[in-house]
Design a protein around this motif. Structure first.
Motif, PDB file in Angstrom:
ATOM      1  N   PHE A 156       0.835  -1.193   0.000  1.00  0.00           N
ATOM      2  CA  PHE A 156       0.000   0.000   0.000  1.00  0.00           C
ATOM      3  C   PHE A 156       0.882   1.260   0.000  1.00  0.00           C
ATOM      4  CE2 PHE A 156      -2.139   3.411   2.311  1.00  0.00           C
ATOM      5  CZ  PHE A 156      -3.296   3.535   1.569  1.00  0.00           C
ATOM      6  N   ALA A 157       1.937   1.260   0.803  1.00  0.00           N
ATOM      7  CA  ALA A 157       2.867   2.400   0.828  1.00  0.00           C
ATOM      8  C   ALA A 157       3.521   2.588  -0.536  1.00  0.00           C
ATOM      9  CB  ALA A 157       3.925   2.189   1.913  1.00  0.00           C
ATOM     10  N   ASP A 158       3.874   1.480  -1.178  1.00  0.00           N
ATOM     11  CA  ASP A 158       4.442   1.571  -2.531  1.00  0.00           C
ATOM     12  C   ASP A 158       3.429   2.137  -3.515  1.00  0.00           C
ATOM     13  OD1 ASP A 158       6.757   0.505  -1.566  1.00  0.00           O
ATOM     14  OD2 ASP A 158       6.429  -1.504  -2.377  1.00  0.00           O
ATOM     15  N   GLY A 159       2.165   1.717  -3.341  1.00  0.00           N
ATOM     16  CA  GLY A 159       1.119   2.228  -4.218  1.00  0.00           C
ATOM     17  C   GLY A 159       0.946   3.732  -4.076  1.00  0.00           C
ATOM     18  N   LEU A 160       1.016   4.233  -2.848  1.00  0.00           N
ATOM     19  CA  LEU A 160       0.917   5.665  -2.624  1.00  0.00           C
ATOM     20  C   LEU A 160       2.086   6.387  -3.284  1.00  0.00           C
ATOM     21  CD1 LEU A 160      -0.296   8.170  -1.286  1.00  0.00           C
ATOM     22  CD2 LEU A 160       0.974   7.577   0.798  1.00  0.00           C
ATOM     23  N   THR A 161       3.292   5.829  -3.147  1.00  0.00           N
ATOM     24  CA  THR A 161       4.471   6.417  -3.799  1.00  0.00           C
ATOM     25  C   THR A 161       4.293   6.441  -5.311  1.00  0.00           C
ATOM     26  OG1 THR A 161       5.849   5.492  -2.024  1.00  0.00           O
ATOM     27  CG2 THR A 161       6.980   6.294  -3.982  1.00  0.00           C
ATOM     28  N   GLU A 162       3.786   5.330  -5.841  1.00  0.00           N
ATOM     29  CA  GLU A 162       3.553   5.209  -7.289  1.00  0.00           C
ATOM     30  C   GLU A 162       2.587   6.287  -7.774  1.00  0.00           C
ATOM     31  OE1 GLU A 162       4.749   3.328 -10.550  1.00  0.00           O
ATOM     32  OE2 GLU A 162       4.781   1.972  -8.831  1.00  0.00           O
ATOM     33  N   GLU A 163       1.502   6.479  -7.035  1.00  0.00           N
ATOM     34  CA  GLU A 163       0.508   7.470  -7.437  1.00  0.00           C
ATOM     35  C   GLU A 163       1.072   8.885  -7.366  1.00  0.00           C
ATOM     36  OE1 GLU A 163      -2.765   7.062  -8.559  1.00  0.00           O
ATOM     37  OE2 GLU A 163      -2.036   5.032  -8.831  1.00  0.00           O
ATOM     38  N   LEU A 164       1.880   9.175  -6.349  1.00  0.00           N
ATOM     39  CA  LEU A 164       2.499  10.490  -6.244  1.00  0.00           C
ATOM     40  C   LEU A 164       3.458  10.741  -7.410  1.00  0.00           C
ATOM     41  CD1 LEU A 164       3.175  10.638  -2.401  1.00  0.00           C
ATOM     42  CD2 LEU A 164       1.676  12.172  -3.696  1.00  0.00           C
ATOM     43  N   SER A 208       6.142   8.262   5.438  1.00  0.00           N
ATOM     44  CA  SER A 208       5.823   6.976   6.051  1.00  0.00           C
ATOM     45  C   SER A 208       4.315   6.794   6.099  1.00  0.00           C
ATOM     46  CB  SER A 208       6.413   6.894   7.462  1.00  0.00           C
ATOM     47  OG  SER A 208       5.859   7.914   8.276  1.00  0.00           O
ATOM     48  N   VAL A 209       3.912   5.530   6.231  1.00  0.00           N
ATOM     49  CA  VAL A 209       2.499   5.171   6.284  1.00  0.00           C
ATOM     50  C   VAL A 209       2.282   4.242   7.469  1.00  0.00           C
ATOM     51  CG1 VAL A 209       0.584   4.069   5.075  1.00  0.00           C
ATOM     52  CG2 VAL A 209       2.267   5.389   3.787  1.00  0.00           C
ATOM     53  N   ARG A 210       1.292   4.540   8.293  1.00  0.00           N
ATOM     54  CA  ARG A 210       0.934   3.668   9.408  1.00  0.00           C
ATOM     55  C   ARG A 210      -0.571   3.404   9.330  1.00  0.00           C
ATOM     56  NH1 ARG A 210       3.341   2.881  14.429  1.00  0.00           N
ATOM     57  NH2 ARG A 210       4.645   4.745  14.136  1.00  0.00           N
ATOM     58  N   ARG A 211      -0.930   2.131   9.234  1.00  0.00           N
ATOM     59  CA  ARG A 211      -2.341   1.771   9.095  1.00  0.00           C
ATOM     60  C   ARG A 211      -2.846   1.101  10.371  1.00  0.00           C
ATOM     61  NH1 ARG A 211      -4.927  -2.165   4.373  1.00  0.00           N
ATOM     62  NH2 ARG A 211      -7.089  -2.028   5.068  1.00  0.00           N
ATOM     63  N   ASN A 212      -4.051   1.489  10.799  1.00  0.00           N
ATOM     64  CA  ASN A 212      -4.688   0.916  11.982  1.00  0.00           C
ATOM     65  C   ASN A 212      -5.854   0.054  11.507  1.00  0.00           C
ATOM     66  OD1 ASN A 212      -6.094   0.335  14.355  1.00  0.00           O
ATOM     67  ND2 ASN A 212      -5.582   2.319  15.288  1.00  0.00           N
ATOM     68  N   ASP A 213      -5.677  -1.269  11.599  1.00  0.00           N
ATOM     69  CA  ASP A 213      -6.710  -2.187  11.110  1.00  0.00           C
ATOM     70  C   ASP A 213      -7.944  -2.217  12.012  1.00  0.00           C
ATOM     71  OD1 ASP A 213      -5.232  -2.957   8.912  1.00  0.00           O
ATOM     72  OD2 ASP A 213      -4.169  -4.525  10.015  1.00  0.00           O
ATOM     73  N   ILE A 214      -7.801  -1.756  13.253  1.00  0.00           N
ATOM     74  CA  ILE A 214      -8.927  -1.837  14.198  1.00  0.00           C
ATOM     75  C   ILE A 214     -10.057  -0.898  13.774  1.00  0.00           C
ATOM     76  CG2 ILE A 214      -9.639  -1.461  16.581  1.00  0.00           C
ATOM     77  CD1 ILE A 214      -6.802  -2.266  17.435  1.00  0.00           C
ATOM     78  N   ASN A 215      -9.681   0.367  13.485  1.00  0.00           N
ATOM     79  CA  ASN A 215     -10.724   1.323  13.078  1.00  0.00           C
ATOM     80  C   ASN A 215     -10.590   1.741  11.612  1.00  0.00           C
ATOM     81  OD1 ASN A 215      -8.452   2.875  13.218  1.00  0.00           O
ATOM     82  ND2 ASN A 215      -9.164   4.180  14.892  1.00  0.00           N
ATOM     83  N   ASP A 216      -9.728   1.023  10.876  1.00  0.00           N
ATOM     84  CA  ASP A 216      -9.548   1.246   9.443  1.00  0.00           C
ATOM     85  C   ASP A 216      -9.161   2.700   9.142  1.00  0.00           C
ATOM     86  OD1 ASP A 216      -9.341   0.085   6.963  1.00  0.00           O
ATOM     87  OD2 ASP A 216     -11.397   0.603   6.368  1.00  0.00           O
TER      88      ASP A 216
END
Length: 530
Positions: A156-164, A208-216
């Motif tokens: 997902f972090a790579d995808g964000l970099t790709e889109e930027l 950097s990217v930090r994802r919280n799966d609990i509350n999405d």
């Protein structure tokens, strides 16, 4: 005492026969010739080997000149064998003592002057390579880090970099280092100043990217850094819901453009606010496809096509994924991994869908140009690639494919160098830059690029094929054979097996040559355009 008298007698005899004078004149006359050729060789496109041959001639001719000076004498009466006894008077001189000193003085000044000129040229060359072009807007988007150990989050972090990268590359006033070069710095322990010099960019964007799966939810931190001093210009943290990632992307792109004081109006403003896909999952699949596409091997292109198809299945209106799929098909045909008759129509179908969804897709027009090249439609290819570079000036692949259309070696090299500048860590761009100087006999220049290619990707097969060609030209056939085998092990290729067979013939090993001939085909791969 006798030894001392003998040495004194020998020294006097060397002076009488003008051996010492001839040796001095030989050195100070021949050395400027080597320096002049060394200075002019880049301008005249002379091969690197010319300097080596001149040095060999200088060293080999020195003892010959000493022997001739001992045996023969030259004066105003002509050339004759040196007499056993010394001759006196004006006839023993060729041009006169004072004139000889003047000539020696002029030649010494010439040697010193050429040495100073050459030293200054070397210093200027180093400065040009080391200094980033801060007079233009240029940026490298480094891979965003993920604080999660889950592979999907890193994707997902790579995808964000790709889109930027995609969004920022649409800004005409901004030169953006290509994806291959940007992602080459994942996990590399280099500071921003070093990276800025290597990418030749004035700024880097990292985060950097930090994802919280609990509350999405998701937290994205981005920072813009100036590369000359490594100083931070801008930093911001975004806390949003997972589905708001595209709004974060737009905000980051707009902030970067604003910080660099680039004014956007009309369509240019819309370009950084548009998004490739409405699905984060499709974005991740597209990023994985791009990673495989960059490797250029048979297996990676097949895997890349699979990821692009997955992205399209999630989001049928994903133009970038269609363009990526078309590129994998076109490259498989270009490298002859698959039949061009079968795969070029597949590529055309995919690129048609990409351009139908987004007529301003720079990569879509670039791949259309590659397809035209495969169909030998040069005029249409040039128009498509020019349109791609107009829409996306930082598109290194469009620039590299455009170089293939140029027949003049100098013009072709200029375009390949421009592509390599846009993507300095791209193995395929580097390979194309090195091939032309190598064909012109400039082995040293080609070897310098080879070192950069291997540093960026030690598993790129064509890099070792390049090294093999260099060693073959230098007569190091055993080393060339090992390099060709290394390239073949990384990616079996009919042309490489044929080259190995030919080298075995040159080495006199006909049995081994026959074994490799059996692996080769009479139809060798054509020139690669990707």
């Amino acid at each position: 005492m006798q030894t001392s008298d003998w040495l004194q007698t020998l020294f006097e005899e060397l002076k009488r026969r003008r051996v010492i004078r001839v040796a001095t004149l030989y050195v100070i006359a021949f050395w400027p010739i080597i320096q002049i050729v060394d200075i002019l060789s880049p301008t005249l496109n002379l091969p690197d080997s010319i300097i080596r041959y001149l040095v060999f001639a200088f060293i080999g001719g020195f003892p010959v000149m000493l022997i001739l000076a001992w045996i023969f004498d030259v004066d105003r009466g002509g050339i004759h064998i040196t007499p056993k006894e010394a001759r006196t008077g004006e006839e023993s001189r060729l041009i006169g003592g004072s004139n000889e000193l003047l000539i020696v003085g002029v030649l010494l000044l010439l040697v010193v002057g050429l040495f100073i000129v050459q030293s200054r040229m070397d210093e200027e060359s180093i400065e040009v390579v080391a200094a980033p072009e801060n007079n233009i807007h240029s940026i490298g988007v480094l891979p965003f880090d993920s604080f999660s150990e889950v592979e999907q989050d890193q994707m997902f972090a790579d995808g964000l970099t790709e889109e930027l990268l995609t969004v920022l590359s649409r800004v005409k006033e901004l030169r953006v280092a290509a994806r291959t070069s940007s992602f080459a710095y994942r996990g590399v322990s280099k500071n921003v100043v070093e990276i800025g010099k290597e990418l030749d960019v004035a700024f880097t964007l990292e985060g950097s990217v930090r994802r919280n799966d609990i509350n999405d939810t998701i937290r994205v931190t981005a920072q813009l850094i100036e590369t000359v001093k490594g100083s931070h210009l801008w930093s911001k943290t975004y806390d949003r819901e997972y589905t708001d990632i595209f709004q974060i992307q737009d905000d980051i792109a707009a902030s970067v453009v604003g910080e660099l004081e680039i004014t956007l109006l009309g369509k240019d403003l819309q370009k950084i606010q548009s998004r490739s896909s409405a699905s984060p999952e499709a974005m991740v699949a597209n990023s994985m496809g791009q990673a495989e596409l960059a490797r250029r091997t048979e297996v990676s292109l097949q895997d890349g096509a699979r990821f692009f198809k997955k992205a399209i299945s999630i989001d049928p209106n994903y133009a970038e994924a269609y363009a990526g799929l078309a590129e994998t098909y076109a490259l498989q045909a270009s490298y002859e991994y698959e039949s061009a008759e079968e795969y070029i129509p597949y590529a055309q179908e995919a690129v048609d869908k990409a351009l139908a969804i987004d007529p301003d897709s720079g990569m879509g027009h670039a791949v259309q140009g590659l397809i035209y090249i495969q169909r030998h439609m040069k005029q249409q290819a040039a128009e498509a690639l020019e349109r791609a570079m107009e829409l996306s000036p930082s598109n290194a692949m469009a620039t590299m494919w455009y170089a293939q259309l140029k027949e003049d070696p100098g013009e072709k090299l200029t375009w390949h160098e421009k592509a390599f500048k846009l993507d300095p860590r791209s193995p395929v761009a580097g390979f194309n830059v090195a091939s032309i100087p190598l064909d012109q006999g400039r082995e040293q220049q080609a070897m310098e690029v080879f070192a950069k290619i291997v540093e960026a990707d030690p598993y790129y097969p064509s890099a070792y094929e390049l090294a093999a060609r260099i060693n073959e030209q230098r007569g190091r056939l055993d080393e060339a054979l090992n390099q060709y085998k290394r390239a073949y092990d990384l990616q079996p290729n009919l042309g490489r097996s044929a080259s190995i067979a030919e080298l075995y013939v040159d080495l006199g090993d006909f049995e081994s040559s026959q074994a490799w001939i059996e692996k080769a085909s009479q139809k060798l791969p054509k020139e690669k355009t990707g």
